[in-house]
Design an enzyme around this catalytic site. Structure first.
Site, PDB file in Angstrom:
ATOM      1  N   HIS A   1     -13.688  -1.349  -1.069  1.00  9.01           N
ATOM      2  CA  HIS A   1     -12.700  -1.002  -0.035  1.00  9.01           C
ATOM      3  C   HIS A   1     -13.010  -1.727   1.276  1.00  9.01           C
ATOM      4  O   HIS A   1     -12.808  -1.196   2.368  1.00  9.01           O
ATOM      5  CB  HIS A   1     -12.674   0.516   0.183  1.00  9.01           C
ATOM      6  CG  HIS A   1     -11.298   1.067   0.414  1.00  9.01           C
ATOM      7  ND1 HIS A   1     -10.557   1.668  -0.583  1.00  9.01           N
ATOM      8  CD2 HIS A   1     -10.517   1.114   1.518  1.00  9.01           C
ATOM      9  CE1 HIS A   1      -9.394   2.082  -0.093  1.00  9.01           C
ATOM     10  NE2 HIS A   1      -9.346   1.741   1.184  1.00  9.01           N
TER      11      HIS A   1
ATOM     12  N   TYR B   1      -2.173   5.555  -4.288  1.00 10.65           N
ATOM     13  CA  TYR B   1      -3.057   6.696  -4.131  1.00 10.65           C
ATOM     14  C   TYR B   1      -2.373   7.891  -4.784  1.00 10.65           C
ATOM     15  O   TYR B   1      -1.157   8.086  -4.613  1.00 10.65           O
ATOM     16  CB  TYR B   1      -3.288   7.021  -2.654  1.00 10.65           C
ATOM     17  CG  TYR B   1      -4.097   6.014  -1.876  1.00 10.65           C
ATOM     18  CD1 TYR B   1      -5.409   5.707  -2.225  1.00 10.65           C
ATOM     19  CD2 TYR B   1      -3.554   5.388  -0.748  1.00 10.65           C
ATOM     20  CE1 TYR B   1      -6.153   4.798  -1.484  1.00 10.65           C
ATOM     21  CE2 TYR B   1      -4.288   4.488   0.000  1.00 10.65           C
ATOM     22  CZ  TYR B   1      -5.590   4.196  -0.378  1.00 10.65           C
ATOM     23  OH  TYR B   1      -6.332   3.296   0.355  1.00 10.65           O
TER      24      TYR B   1
ATOM     25  N   LYS C   1      -8.352  -0.453  -8.968  1.00 12.01           N
ATOM     26  CA  LYS C   1      -8.983  -1.054  -7.787  1.00 12.01           C
ATOM     27  C   LYS C   1     -10.029  -0.090  -7.220  1.00 12.01           C
ATOM     28  O   LYS C   1      -9.758   1.095  -7.041  1.00 12.01           O
ATOM     29  CB  LYS C   1      -7.937  -1.345  -6.714  1.00 12.01           C
ATOM     30  CG  LYS C   1      -8.511  -1.932  -5.429  1.00 12.01           C
ATOM     31  CD  LYS C   1      -7.423  -2.182  -4.411  1.00 12.01           C
ATOM     32  CE  LYS C   1      -7.988  -2.784  -3.125  1.00 12.01           C
ATOM     33  NZ  LYS C   1      -8.798  -1.800  -2.364  1.00 12.01           N
TER      34      LYS C   1
ATOM     35  N   THR D   1      -5.850   2.838  -6.897  1.00  8.78           N
ATOM     36  CA  THR D   1      -7.106   2.845  -6.158  1.00  8.78           C
ATOM     37  C   THR D   1      -7.920   4.061  -6.553  1.00  8.78           C
ATOM     38  O   THR D   1      -7.428   5.192  -6.500  1.00  8.78           O
ATOM     39  CB  THR D   1      -6.851   2.831  -4.646  1.00  8.78           C
ATOM     40  OG1 THR D   1      -6.255   1.572  -4.291  1.00  8.78           O
ATOM     41  CG2 THR D   1      -8.143   2.977  -3.866  1.00  8.78           C
TER      42      THR D   1
ATOM     43  N   SER E   1       0.818  -1.207   0.000  1.00  8.48           N
ATOM     44  CA  SER E   1       0.000   0.000   0.000  1.00  8.48           C
ATOM     45  C   SER E   1       0.855   1.261   0.000  1.00  8.48           C
ATOM     46  O   SER E   1       1.944   1.295   0.590  1.00  8.48           O
ATOM     47  CB  SER E   1      -0.904   0.004   1.238  1.00  8.48           C
ATOM     48  OG  SER E   1      -1.559   1.244   1.393  1.00  8.48           O
TER      49      SER E   1
END
Length: 389
Positions: A275, A129, A251, A155, A106
């Site tokens: 999520h 992100y 995603k 994402t 992540s």
């Protein structure tokens, strides 16, 4: 202690973690309708097994984003894992490698991506992100390319954080706000304090490093640099391609129409995901979108799904509806919190064994044998699957 399933690890994680940390791991948005819906969609599907089949040999191998995998699952991505154990991402990456699976790191990780690469030769993906200052995301991608990460997972469901009531109830915040309630919570969890808390609050080290390198911002907690770019739109797929030449997955796709849009913009695949129920409460389960999305996907595109995977039979259901694979979020984190890397490794081994058992009991010897015909039509997803695949 002996654990028999993921649920056992969940209970052990709850005992080990302070209330604020377990709430961060477990909780969903608002009334948690979506969180519950993810499990309900899986539980609504019943199997119709085939008997008198030779199941003496079994093969669960597949490819995920072009790389070999021992079974159809990806570990992660999950953020702020340093709340659960020290060097959490390294532990998860090792567990994934031992299971023959890719590990998705992540953007909100608490271990440097270079450190994760240093401890494994396994397949690594970067979940991205995009912040308001896009130089940060560009630097993250450059660092991941240099570290030979294979796949980028953008994402797209997080222009803002969802409303998570448990944060207010338990006092969770980054950076930590010291309150009498939090101090009591910590004092009643001495094992966590000794193993995790004594080393201080986790930091979003990848965001911090890329902000410093790319934008000249010294933000060790990653709080200012974690502000999402709310202007991100379909045209930015082309921008992404300028900075990433490997596979790109989106995603957080939550409608068939957006999946079509993704395929029209030539991404390599989508992850149907809400999520984990942590963003928009009231959203549909990704499982209910899976069959139609697969039916409309180009042959080259891959469709993944996540949300509530707790058993190997859940993986079998997703694959039967057409998923290339599933993403595992909370399940390996339960193992990690309860017993460190060994716990995460054991959870993955359990899920793989359960998948193998389920396949044999269904009369299947390879993943291609998992089809909608093995699912009873108790739910919308099964009806759609029977009609479209």
């Amino acid at each position: 202690m002996t654990y028999s399933n993921v649920a056992d690890y969940r209970l052990a994680a709850r005992r080990f973690l302070p209330a604020f940390a377990f709430a961060y791991l477990e909780g969903g948005a608002e009334n948690e309708l979506t969180l519950r819906r993810n499990r309900a969609a899986l539980e609504a599907l019943a199997f119709e097994p085939r008997v008198l089949r030779d199941v003496s040999t079994l093969d669960t191998c597949t490819t995920l984003a072009g790389h070999a995998a021992a079974w159809p699952a990806v570990v992660g991505p999950t953020g702020i894992n340093g709340l659960f154990r020290r060097r959490a991402e390294e532990a998860l990456a090792r567990a994934a490698r031992a299971a023959g699976l890719p590990f998705a790191l992540s953007t909100a990780s608490t271990s440097l991506l270079e450190d994760v690469r240093a401890i494994t030769d396994g397949d690594l993906w970067l979940q991205l992100y995009v912040q308001q200052d896009r130089r940060i995301a560009q630097n993250l991608m450059a660092r991941a390319r240099a570290a030979q990460f294979s796949t980028l997972m953008l994402t797209v469901d997080t222009p803002v954080l969802g409303q998570r009531d448990d944060y207010a109830r338990t006092g969770f915040a980054m950076p930590v706000r010291w309150t009498p309630r939090l101090l009591w919570d910590l004092s009643t969890h001495p094992r966590w304090l000794a193993a995790v808390g004594v080393y201080g609050q986790p930091r979003l080290v990848n965001l911090s490093r890329s902000a410093r390198l790319a934008a000249g911002i010294d933000d060790p907690m990653g709080t200012r640099t974690h502000r999402m770019d709310q202007t991100l739109n379909w045209r930015d797929i082309a921008w992404l391609r300028q900075h990433w030449h490997g596979k790109i997955l989106l995603k957080g796709v939550q409608s068939v129409s957006d999946a079509r849009g993704a395929f029209e913009h030539d991404v390599d695949g989508v992850v149907l995901s809400n999520h984990g129920g942590r963003q928009l409460d009231g959203a549909r389960s990704p499982l209910d979108l899976l069959a139609q999305t697969v039916s409309e996907a180009p042959r080259r595109a891959e469709v993944y799904v996540d949300g509530g995977i707790r058993r190997g039979s859940d993986i079998a259901k997703a694959v039967a509806l057409g998923a290339r694979g599933v993403l595992l979020g909370r399940a390996p984190l339960y193992g990690l919190a309860a017993a460190g890397q060994a716990g995460a490794t054991d959870v993955l081994a359990m899920l793989h064994k359960e998948l193998q058992t389920c396949m044999r009991l269904l009369g299947c010897t390879e993943l291609a044998d998992l089809t909608p015909g093995l699912l009873a039509m108790h739910g919308v997803a099964a009806r759609e699957a029977a009609a479209t695949i």
